[in-house]
Design an enzyme around this catalytic site. Structure first.
Site, PDB file in Angstrom:
ATOM      1  N   HIS A  73       0.752  -1.338  -0.004  1.00 56.96           N
ATOM      2  CA  HIS A  73       0.023   0.045  -0.040  1.00 56.96           C
ATOM      3  C   HIS A  73       0.708   1.363  -0.055  1.00 56.96           C
ATOM      4  O   HIS A  73       0.429   2.238  -0.297  1.00 56.96           O
ATOM      5  CB  HIS A  73      -0.929   0.196   1.205  1.00 56.96           C
ATOM      6  CG  HIS A  73      -1.790  -0.952   1.490  1.00 56.96           C
ATOM      7  ND1 HIS A  73      -1.903  -1.775   2.510  1.00 56.96           N
ATOM      8  CD2 HIS A  73      -2.918  -1.529   0.669  1.00 56.96           C
ATOM      9  CE1 HIS A  73      -2.733  -2.647   2.549  1.00 56.96           C
ATOM     10  NE2 HIS A  73      -3.362  -2.699   1.219  1.00 56.96           N
ATOM     11  N   GLU A 125      -3.238   2.998   2.129  1.00 58.35           N
ATOM     12  CA  GLU A 125      -2.857   3.472   0.804  1.00 58.35           C
ATOM     13  C   GLU A 125      -3.377   4.882   0.603  1.00 58.35           C
ATOM     14  O   GLU A 125      -2.460   5.908   0.202  1.00 58.35           O
ATOM     15  CB  GLU A 125      -3.374   2.461  -0.457  1.00 58.35           C
ATOM     16  CG  GLU A 125      -3.103   3.193  -1.656  1.00 58.35           C
ATOM     17  CD  GLU A 125      -3.735   2.328  -2.746  1.00 58.35           C
ATOM     18  OE1 GLU A 125      -4.106   1.038  -2.890  1.00 58.35           O
ATOM     19  OE2 GLU A 125      -3.948   3.138  -3.846  1.00 58.35           O
ATOM     20  N   CYS A 189      -6.248   0.436 -10.241  1.00 57.58           N
ATOM     21  CA  CYS A 189      -5.344  -0.676 -10.803  1.00 57.58           C
ATOM     22  C   CYS A 189      -6.100  -1.314 -11.997  1.00 57.58           C
ATOM     23  O   CYS A 189      -7.300  -1.876 -11.453  1.00 57.58           O
ATOM     24  CB  CYS A 189      -4.687  -1.397  -9.680  1.00 57.58           C
ATOM     25  SG  CYS A 189      -4.114  -2.786 -10.198  1.00 57.58           S
TER      26      CYS A 189
END
Ligand code: SF4
Length: 282
Positions: A73, A125, A189
């Protein structure tokens, strides 16, 4: 009864890389090896790492010597600086995609944009991503939070890598209404987006879906959320013991998806348990 396992269920590139780096560090370094917080949000892997010698500490102040692994993260900037000041050996397992988001956040702030981070304020994160903003940052977890927002002339938007594309789009749409200039970097992502698409697709085809992964894993929780919107019979389990035979009664097709931090062997265990349960019930 059919059990359909999503093609990309299980650990993503960034998590696999972090796990490999951590086991390699435990094998090769003679000093103590630490992580600040668990390396990934999967208790089974954290247990294996502990057995291999990787110790979880709460904060950098608890580490006086040895090696520290930065988790996938990422870590807040001040913490990385502190580790260097202390002379700790650093193994940086921050996922390259998370680092890419750091770069965009910093770039936007340097260009004078208010940086909007689409994500969960308390997630590690997001804390690390926010620390790379050199000006003002706002963390927004849902479009509703922007209802009374007055807007700003220049707005830059990035996302926690595990956010849903749908939510990201909605928040960007509001920014377009409330700001004169909007610059967007989609930092969600591909691994996350792919697992979300597969989960959504599977939820339309089965009668019940099992989402496997840590209860604290943001990406796994998101998969469960996405499936639940389509299919009420969605169950999030961390380990095989959590399966309940009543979930499968009268069901013809069962879907299985796994979060990006769920190792393959955990998925196999749950699927075996599931098949056993189903065969005993039939
Ligand atoms: S989900 Fe994506 S960003 Fe997160 S660790 Fe995996 S590959 Fe990296």
């Amino acid at each position: 009864m059919d059990v359909i396992i999503a093609k990309h269920a299980g650990v993503c590139f960034g998590v696999k890389r972090a796990i490999d780096l951590a086991f390699t560090a435990a094998r090769n370094y003679r000093n103590h090896v630490y992580t600040i917080g668990p390396l990934i949000h999967n208790p089974q892997v954290v247990k294996q790492l502990r057995e291999a010698g990787v110790i979880v500490k709460e904060g950098i102040e608890d580490i006086a010597e040895g090696t520290v692994i930065f988790r996938s993260h990422g870590v807040p900037r001040h913490l990385a600086e502190k580790a260097r000041e202390k002379g700790l050996q650093i193994v940086d397992a921050t996922c390259p995609f998370v680092k890419r988001a750091h770069g965009f956040a910093r770039f936007l702030s340097r260009k004078g944009y208010l940086v909007i981070v689409v994500g969960d304020q308390s997630h590690p994160e997001v804390k690390s991503l926010k620390s790379y903003v050199e000006g003002e940052a706002m963390v927004v977890s849902s479009p509703g939070e922007l209802a009374d927002w007055a807007g700003r002339r220049k707005v830059g938007v990035v996302a926690q890598t595990t956010q849903s594309l749908e939510k990201f789009r909605e928040i960007v749409a509001i920014c377009l209404e409330k700001a004169r200039e909007v610059r967007v970097y989609n930092t969600i992502c591909d691994a996350t987006a792919l697992r979300q698409r597969e989960a959504l697709d599977l939820a339309h085809k089965v009668d019940c879906i099992i989402v496997i992964g840590g209860h604290k894993s943001a990406n796994t929780k998101r998969l469960a959320e996405i499936c639940r919107r389509i299919l009420g019979d969605t169950y999030h389990v961390e380990r095989v013991e959590e399966l309940n035979s009543s979930w499968f009664s009268g069901k013809g097709r069962i879907g299985v998806v796994g979060g990006a931090s769920t190792p393959g062997w955990v998925i196999e265990e749950v699927v075996k348990g599931l098949r056993r349960m189903v065969s005993q019930g039939s």
